[in-house]
Design a protein around this motif. Structure first.
Motif, mmCIF file in Angstrom:
data_model
loop_
_atom_site.group_PDB
_atom_site.id
_atom_site.type_symbol
_atom_site.label_atom_id
_atom_site.label_comp_id
_atom_site.label_asym_id
_atom_site.label_seq_id
_atom_site.Cartn_x
_atom_site.Cartn_y
_atom_site.Cartn_z
ATOM 1 N N PRO A 277 0.828 -1.231 0.000
ATOM 2 C CA PRO A 277 0.000 0.000 0.000
ATOM 3 C C PRO A 277 0.850 1.265 0.000
ATOM 4 C CG PRO A 277 -0.892 -1.606 1.529
ATOM 5 C CD PRO A 277 0.441 -2.140 1.096
ATOM 6 N N PHE A 278 1.964 1.238 0.713
ATOM 7 C CA PHE A 278 2.833 2.416 0.734
ATOM 8 C C PHE A 278 3.457 2.663 -0.630
ATOM 9 C CE2 PHE A 278 7.190 3.978 0.960
ATOM 10 C CZ PHE A 278 6.985 5.234 1.522
ATOM 11 N N PHE A 279 4.017 1.618 -1.248
ATOM 12 C CA PHE A 279 4.650 1.784 -2.553
ATOM 13 C C PHE A 279 3.625 2.142 -3.627
ATOM 14 C CE2 PHE A 279 8.199 -0.606 -0.621
ATOM 15 C CZ PHE A 279 9.252 0.212 -1.034
ATOM 16 N N THR A 280 2.397 1.725 -3.449
ATOM 17 C CA THR A 280 1.340 2.103 -4.392
ATOM 18 C C THR A 280 1.218 3.614 -4.458
ATOM 19 O OG1 THR A 280 0.091 0.058 -4.019
ATOM 20 C CG2 THR A 280 -1.129 1.954 -4.875
ATOM 21 N N PHE A 283 4.631 5.309 -5.893
ATOM 22 C CA PHE A 283 4.862 5.243 -7.335
ATOM 23 C C PHE A 283 3.834 6.060 -8.109
ATOM 24 C CE2 PHE A 283 7.396 1.252 -6.542
ATOM 25 C CZ PHE A 283 8.593 1.783 -6.989
ATOM 26 N N ILE A 284 2.614 6.141 -7.609
ATOM 27 C CA ILE A 284 1.618 7.003 -8.256
ATOM 28 C C ILE A 284 2.102 8.441 -8.232
ATOM 29 C CG2 ILE A 284 -0.696 7.987 -7.984
ATOM 30 C CD1 ILE A 284 -1.675 5.217 -7.183
ATOM 31 N N ALA A 285 2.693 8.860 -7.114
ATOM 32 C CA ALA A 285 3.195 10.229 -6.993
ATOM 33 C C ALA A 285 4.354 10.500 -7.954
ATOM 34 C CB ALA A 285 3.633 10.500 -5.555
ATOM 35 N N LEU A 286 5.117 9.459 -8.323
ATOM 36 C CA LEU A 286 6.225 9.638 -9.264
ATOM 37 C C LEU A 286 5.732 9.805 -10.701
ATOM 38 C CD1 LEU A 286 8.917 7.101 -7.971
ATOM 39 C CD2 LEU A 286 8.991 9.594 -7.831
ATOM 40 N N GLY A 287 4.517 9.381 -10.961
ATOM 41 C CA GLY A 287 3.948 9.563 -12.295
ATOM 42 C C GLY A 287 4.747 8.864 -13.380
ATOM 43 N N ASN A 288 5.022 9.590 -14.487
ATOM 44 C CA ASN A 288 5.746 8.969 -15.607
ATOM 45 C C ASN A 288 7.259 9.029 -15.441
ATOM 46 O OD1 ASN A 288 6.141 11.672 -15.986
ATOM 47 N ND2 ASN A 288 5.254 11.778 -18.045
ATOM 48 N N GLU A 289 7.734 9.335 -14.240
ATOM 49 C CA GLU A 289 9.176 9.325 -13.976
ATOM 50 C C GLU A 289 9.656 7.934 -13.572
ATOM 51 O OE1 GLU A 289 10.707 11.882 -14.845
ATOM 52 O OE2 GLU A 289 9.063 13.317 -14.912
ATOM 53 N N VAL A 290 8.741 6.965 -13.536
ATOM 54 C CA VAL A 290 9.096 5.606 -13.153
ATOM 55 C C VAL A 290 8.367 4.614 -14.048
ATOM 56 C CG1 VAL A 290 7.265 5.508 -11.413
ATOM 57 C CG2 VAL A 290 9.222 3.954 -11.223
ATOM 58 N N GLU A 297 1.774 -7.855 -8.358
ATOM 59 C CA GLU A 297 0.851 -7.513 -7.271
ATOM 60 C C GLU A 297 0.835 -6.007 -7.031
ATOM 61 O OE1 GLU A 297 0.233 -8.651 -2.534
ATOM 62 O OE2 GLU A 297 1.588 -9.822 -3.808
ATOM 63 N N LEU A 298 1.990 -5.360 -7.138
ATOM 64 C CA LEU A 298 2.054 -3.914 -6.951
ATOM 65 C C LEU A 298 1.414 -3.189 -8.130
ATOM 66 C CD1 LEU A 298 2.928 -1.406 -5.437
ATOM 67 C CD2 LEU A 298 5.246 -1.699 -6.353
ATOM 68 N N LYS A 299 1.614 -3.715 -9.345
ATOM 69 C CA LYS A 299 0.961 -3.133 -10.518
ATOM 70 C C LYS A 299 -0.554 -3.163 -10.364
ATOM 71 C CE LYS A 299 4.485 -4.198 -14.020
ATOM 72 N NZ LYS A 299 4.716 -4.854 -15.329
#
Length: 313
Positions: A277-280, A283-290, A297-299
């Motif tokens: 849940p934390f990495f979700t 990574f959303i906050a990083l947007g298209n930089e990642v 499962e994370l995807k």
């Protein structure tokens, strides 16, 4: 020895000894007891906190905090020290708030006028930006003291998911990141290391139930260095140069980064499954930089979260 030099050395001596008798100092400095008494009186007027005791076993001792002897700073060193303390002003809470304000005032007020003018002009030219957070962290001092002296604390913690609860913790360290203060500690409720947001610790008192403190002297700042998760999953993600820079700002994440020569990078490591849940959110906050490659499962978690967000719009 001149009077001024003797008093400077006397200040250093009483700070070192903490407890002493007048005759000892008179013998050490080769002067009369009356001269030492006069010097001690002048040091007391300058702010050295001396306390005298009468009787055959009496003498003098330094109480409260010791006063450091005068230190000669160059103009550049004084300006650097001023701005080092000045940079902390963005934090609404500090573990040494009153002391830092006092130190800043002393540096500024006791500088020559031309140096103060230089500082005044530099204030509008240089800054150390830290996000200013609204919530205060009232327990920083006791958290730091507990980490240093290895004491157990009874805290009231307002966690995001569980609300207010009581915990017994043994702090390891506190650190500031992105405007927030965090405390890495062993949690006796969870039987493991956790990172607590200090502004969510509303009360902290020393434990009186007799819980035995742990030997945590070798534990360092990062949660990832102390956590021992039971179930791990592999995480691999490619980062742009901007993504790397944003990840480098995270104390816990920086050790996981592998940075290429062009500034881009990769995260390739095992992480606790419970942290999905934390990495979700991260990574959303990083947007298209990642570009997330695994785990699946994370995807799936990111897709689900984005669908929930779309429902708001």
């Amino acid at each position: 020895m001149s009077k001024s030099k003797r008093q400077i050395e006397l200040m250093m001596t009483v700070n070192r000894k903490r407890r002493f008798k007048v005759q000892e100092l008179a013998d050490e400095f080769g002067v009369s007891k009356r001269t030492i008494l006069r010097d001690l009186q002048e040091l007391s007027e300058l702010g050295v906190p001396l306390y005298s005791e009468v009787g055959p076993h009496g003498g003098y001792q330094v109480v409260r905090e010791r006063v450091l002897p005068p230190i000669a700073f160059t103009e550049g060193e004084a300006v650097a020290m001023f701005f080092a303390v000045h940079a902390l002003r963005h934090y609404s809470s500090l573990p040494f708030e009153a002391e830092s304000a006092s130190a800043l005032s002393k540096f500024y007020l006791h500088m020559p006028g031309d140096v103060r003018d230089r500082i005044d002009s530099m204030k509008d030219r240089v800054d150390f930006i830290t996000p200013t957070r609204r919530g205060d962290a009232p327990c920083l001092s006791v958290l730091l003291d507990s980490a240093i002296h290895r004491k157990v604390l009874d805290i009231k913690y307002n966690s995001k998911g569980e609300g207010m609860s009581n915990r017994l913790i043994q702090p390891v360290c506190i650190y500031a990141s992105n405007g927030f203060w965090y405390c890495t500690a062993y949690c006796f409720l969870r039987h493991g290391f956790r990172v607590f947001r200090c502004d969510r610790i509303r009360e902290a008192v020393y434990d009186t139930t007799g819980v035995e403190p742990l030997d945590l002297g070798d534990i360092r700042l990062s949660r990832r260095e102390v956590a021992k998760p039971r179930e791990l999953i592999h995480l691999r993600a490619k980062l742009s140069r901007t993504g790397v820079q944003r990840c480098e700002a995270e104390l816990w994440l920086a050790p996981m980064l592998v940075v290429d020569e062009d500034g881009s990078g990769v995260i390739d490591t095992d992480v606790p499954r419970s942290d999905i849940p934390f990495f979700t959110e991260f990574f959303i906050a990083l947007g298209n930089e990642v570009i997330l490659q695994e785990p699946a499962e994370l995807k799936d978690s990111i897709r689900t979260r984005l669908s929930e967000l779309l429902a708001y719009y």
